[in-house]
Each structure stands twice: as C-alpha cells, then as structure tokens.
Write a protein that holds these residues in place. Structure first.
Motif, PDB file in Angstrom:
ATOM      1  N   UNK A  61      -5.752   2.720  -5.492  1.00 34.58           N
ATOM      2  CA  UNK A  61      -6.167   4.087  -5.779  1.00 34.58           C
ATOM      3  C   UNK A  61      -6.304   4.861  -4.473  1.00 34.58           C
ATOM      4  N   UNK A  62      -5.743   6.067  -4.463  1.00 36.19           N
ATOM      5  CA  UNK A  62      -5.907   6.974  -3.323  1.00 36.19           C
ATOM      6  C   UNK A  62      -6.641   8.201  -3.816  1.00 36.19           C
ATOM      7  N   UNK A  63      -7.818   8.427  -3.222  1.00 36.09           N
ATOM      8  CA  UNK A  63      -8.694   9.539  -3.617  1.00 36.09           C
ATOM      9  C   UNK A  63      -8.923   9.539  -5.131  1.00 36.09           C
ATOM     10  N   UNK A  64      -9.133   8.360  -5.688  1.00 42.38           N
ATOM     11  CA  UNK A  64      -9.437   8.221  -7.102  1.00 42.38           C
ATOM     12  C   UNK A  64      -8.247   8.226  -8.025  1.00 42.38           C
ATOM     13  N   UNK A  99       0.406  13.585   4.858  1.00 46.17           N
ATOM     14  CA  UNK A  99      -0.315  12.573   4.088  1.00 46.17           C
ATOM     15  C   UNK A  99      -1.815  12.611   4.371  1.00 46.17           C
ATOM     16  N   UNK A 100      -2.569  11.930   3.533  1.00 46.19           N
ATOM     17  CA  UNK A 100      -4.004  11.739   3.776  1.00 46.19           C
ATOM     18  C   UNK A 100      -4.238  10.460   4.597  1.00 46.19           C
ATOM     19  N   UNK A 101      -3.381   9.459   4.376  1.00 44.99           N
ATOM     20  CA  UNK A 101      -3.560   8.137   4.982  1.00 44.99           C
ATOM     21  C   UNK A 101      -2.273   7.735   5.692  1.00 44.99           C
ATOM     22  N   UNK A 102      -2.418   7.107   6.861  1.00 51.23           N
ATOM     23  CA  UNK A 102      -1.257   6.564   7.567  1.00 51.23           C
ATOM     24  C   UNK A 102      -1.504   5.083   7.843  1.00 51.23           C
ATOM     25  N   UNK A 109       0.813  -1.213   0.000  1.00 55.48           N
ATOM     26  CA  UNK A 109       0.000   0.000   0.000  1.00 55.48           C
ATOM     27  C   UNK A 109       0.847   1.264   0.000  1.00 55.48           C
ATOM     28  N   UNK A 110       2.045   1.208   0.617  1.00 60.57           N
ATOM     29  CA  UNK A 110       2.894   2.398   0.659  1.00 60.57           C
ATOM     30  C   UNK A 110       4.001   2.365  -0.390  1.00 60.57           C
ATOM     31  N   UNK A 111       4.010   1.363  -1.253  1.00 58.85           N
ATOM     32  CA  UNK A 111       4.993   1.336  -2.330  1.00 58.85           C
ATOM     33  C   UNK A 111       6.319   0.709  -1.987  1.00 58.85           C
ATOM     34  N   UNK A 112       6.439   0.088  -0.805  1.00 64.72           N
ATOM     35  CA  UNK A 112       7.685  -0.587  -0.453  1.00 64.72           C
ATOM     36  C   UNK A 112       7.810  -1.944  -1.137  1.00 64.72           C
ATOM     37  N   UNK A 164       3.428   8.465  -3.917  1.00 66.09           N
ATOM     38  CA  UNK A 164       2.968   7.679  -2.775  1.00 66.09           C
ATOM     39  C   UNK A 164       3.194   8.464  -1.489  1.00 66.09           C
ATOM     40  N   UNK A 165       4.412   8.981  -1.331  1.00 61.62           N
ATOM     41  CA  UNK A 165       4.799   9.603  -0.075  1.00 61.62           C
ATOM     42  C   UNK A 165       3.979  10.808   0.304  1.00 61.62           C
ATOM     43  N   UNK A 166       3.485  11.541  -0.684  1.00 56.34           N
ATOM     44  CA  UNK A 166       2.685  12.724  -0.393  1.00 56.34           C
ATOM     45  C   UNK A 166       1.283  12.369   0.099  1.00 56.34           C
ATOM     46  N   UNK A 167       0.837  11.156  -0.194  1.00 62.20           N
ATOM     47  CA  UNK A 167      -0.537  10.782   0.121  1.00 62.20           C
ATOM     48  C   UNK A 167      -0.656   9.736   1.219  1.00 62.20           C
ATOM     49  N   UNK A 168       0.343   8.877   1.338  1.00 63.24           N
ATOM     50  CA  UNK A 168       0.248   7.778   2.302  1.00 63.24           C
ATOM     51  C   UNK A 168       1.608   7.562   2.957  1.00 63.24           C
ATOM     52  N   UNK A 169       1.607   7.370   4.271  1.00 61.45           N
ATOM     53  CA  UNK A 169       2.837   7.181   5.027  1.00 61.45           C
ATOM     54  C   UNK A 169       2.706   5.986   5.959  1.00 61.45           C
TER      55      UNK A 169
END
Length: 319
Positions: A73-76, A170-173, A61-64, A87-92
């Motif tokens: 999809x994050x926020x579409x 981020x939006x999601x953690x 989910x975080x691209x690792x 990825x980093x700007x939206x999910x951490x």
C-alpha cells in the motif's frame, strides 16, 4: 498518520522448472513473509549480504516483480500489479548500475520524456519545462539532453538516473545500491544531492546497500535482512551501536574502519544456507555462537527489544 509505504506479509517464491524424472523441486523463497511501514519523509535503510533478498524486495515494491503473496500500500492505496502506470506515478527506482539502466539507443531527452508522456500525458512544451526544472535540480546542463548514455561518466549517468526517477513526480524512490558503482569522491556528491532532493521534493526513500557506513549516515531507520527475512529493525543511531541480533553485530564487526584491525574471517561453511533446502528454525543458527536446540528447530518471530527496536532472535544480545 498514514504511512507512505505499508508492506504486509510480502513474499516471493521463484518456481523451479519441472524435472524429466522425479518430483519437481520446491521453489526458491527469495523473500519470506515480511511486514513493515515507512513514514512519509523517512529514509529507511535496507542492509544485508548478497543473496539476502534486498533487490528482490525492491523490484516487488516498484512492480517489476509480482509478489507470491502479501500486499503493498502506498499512502493507503492498494496497488494493482496489472496497472504499472499507477505504480510509476507514486514510486520510482534508481538502479545500481547507472550506465546499463539507460537505453543506449536513446538520447537522454528521449529517456527523460518517456515517463512524462506515458505516465502524465504531458504536451511537448510542458515536457520541456519539466525536464529543464529537473536537470537544474540535479546540477546537469541541458546540452546533455541530446547526447547518448555512453558519453557520460558514472557520476553523470547516475544523476541522469535520478532525474529520470524524479520526472514521474513520485512520492517514494527506491535507491538500489545507488553509489556502489561510483568512485568514493563521486559517492559523496551523489549522497549530498539525494539529501537535497529529498528536502526539496518531499520524498521518501528506501535506501538499499551493503555499505554500513553509508546506510547509517543517510537513514532514519534500518532493516536488516538475512536469508530473505527481516532479522532486526530499529533506529539508525542505535541498531549498529547496540545490535540485538547476532547477525547485525556480525555485519557491524565486519565493516572495515580506518584504524581498526581487521577481524579474522568466519570459519569455512558459514555462508548462507541452501535456498533449495532451507534449514528448520533460525536460518542464522549455523553461523551463531549463541545457537541452541530451540534455534535449530523453531523459527523466531520479531519481538520488541526496547524503544523502536525489534529482533527475531531466541537469545538476543543485551545492552
């Protein structure tokens, strides 16, 4: 309303090294195709015993980790794994072990500045202001910024890990066992802090844990994983009070509770199936008293079991 996170047929298979003699063994399917959504502002708990695929899912989910198939999809927005900055700007990610997740050769200031420089290109003055705001929000003193990770307790290190995740705005953690390595009293402090931060910053959480008491207390909905697949999903207040999948009931009955006598352990041979030789049908059939020939030959699909509750079981538990 557009979900904060949408996962469609997401799966991960780890390939095996070829042998000198004989055919190459099949890969290990750590996560089998799964689909789910997380609403904005929601806390989705993810539970299951060790080896069920929780951390593999989180790292995809975080691209690792790159998924073997499926989409995120994050926020579409469909995120390209070749562009980790998006990825980093939206999910951490907040890691399970707070000490080992921090670079021992860098000061806390350097750790905090990394996402601000690499993801947002902030100038020094703006970085200093942002770091001060974040440290205040997690109740840490700014004098800690010029120290190294080994100088902090586990609770302080986890607050720094949370602060680092917040620095990217981020939006999601993703919270991967965020309190399992901490003392009980410190666990409560960190959980209370996470609740405050969620409200303050409008965050969405995926809370991964094996502690059922914790996940039930902090989650809006819960996903139960077994052998890399979703076996049940539903509202937190009902999924353990009224489980529909026998594995969910097994988890609930196995959780130690003060004043409740401990159950006898499962019989020998009831561990997770061999990932190199997965059984046909339902992976839980070997541990399930309700299993039939159908369970041992046909893999069940997730089916609705009432209001907002789904289970992958041919013979679900009733009310």
């Amino acid at each position: 309303m557009m979900p904060a996170l949408k996962v469609t047929n997401l799966a991960k298979t780890f390939p095996m090294k070829p042998r000198f003699f004989g055919p190459t063994p099949p890969g290990v399917r750590a996560v089998r195709p799964m689909s789910f959504e997380v609403a904005a502002g929601e806390t989705l708990g993810v539970v299951g015993e060790s080896g069920c695929g929780k951390s593999t899912l989180a790292r995809m989910l975080v691209g690792l980790l790159e998924p073997s198939e499926g989409a995120i999809q994050i926020e579409g927005r469909a995120l390209d794994n070749a562009n980790p900055a998006e990825f980093g700007k939206l999910i951490q990610y907040v890691f399970q072990d707070p000490q080992s997740s921090l670079n021992p050769r860098k000061t806390i200031r350097q750790v905090m500045e990394a996402p601000l420089k690499r993801l947002h290109g902030m100038a020094q003055a703006e970085r200093d202001r942002r770091i001060s705001e974040i440290f205040a929000s997690v109740n840490l003193r700014e004098e800690f910024l010029d120290r190294y990770p080994h100088e902090f307790s586990g609770g302080q290190a986890q607050r720094i890990g949370i602060a680092r995740a917040l620095a990217a705005n981020p939006r999601i953690i993703i919270l991967d066992e965020p309190v399992s390595a901490l003392d009980v009293s410190v666990q409560a402090q960190v959980l209370n802090l996470l609740a405050v931060l969620k409200s303050q910053f409008g965050l969405t959480y995926l809370f991964i844990t094996h502690d059922l008491a914790v996940v039930e207390a902090v989650s809006d909905r819960i996903i139960v994983l077994y052998f890399g697949a979703v076996v049940e999903i539903g509202k937190a207040e009902s999924i353990f009070a009224n489980p529909r999948h026998p594995y969910t009931k097994l988890l609930a009955d196995s959780a130690p509770v003060v004043g409740k006598p401990l159950k006898a352990p499962e019989q020998k041979g009831t561990e997770l199936p061999d990932p190199l030789n997965p059984p046909p049908g339902c992976a839980f059939a070997g541990r399930c008293a309700r299993a039939s020939d159908q369970c041992r030959t046909i893999e069940p699909d997730l089916k609705p079991m009432g209001d907002d509750q789904f289970a992958a079981c041919h013979h679900p538990l009733q009310d």
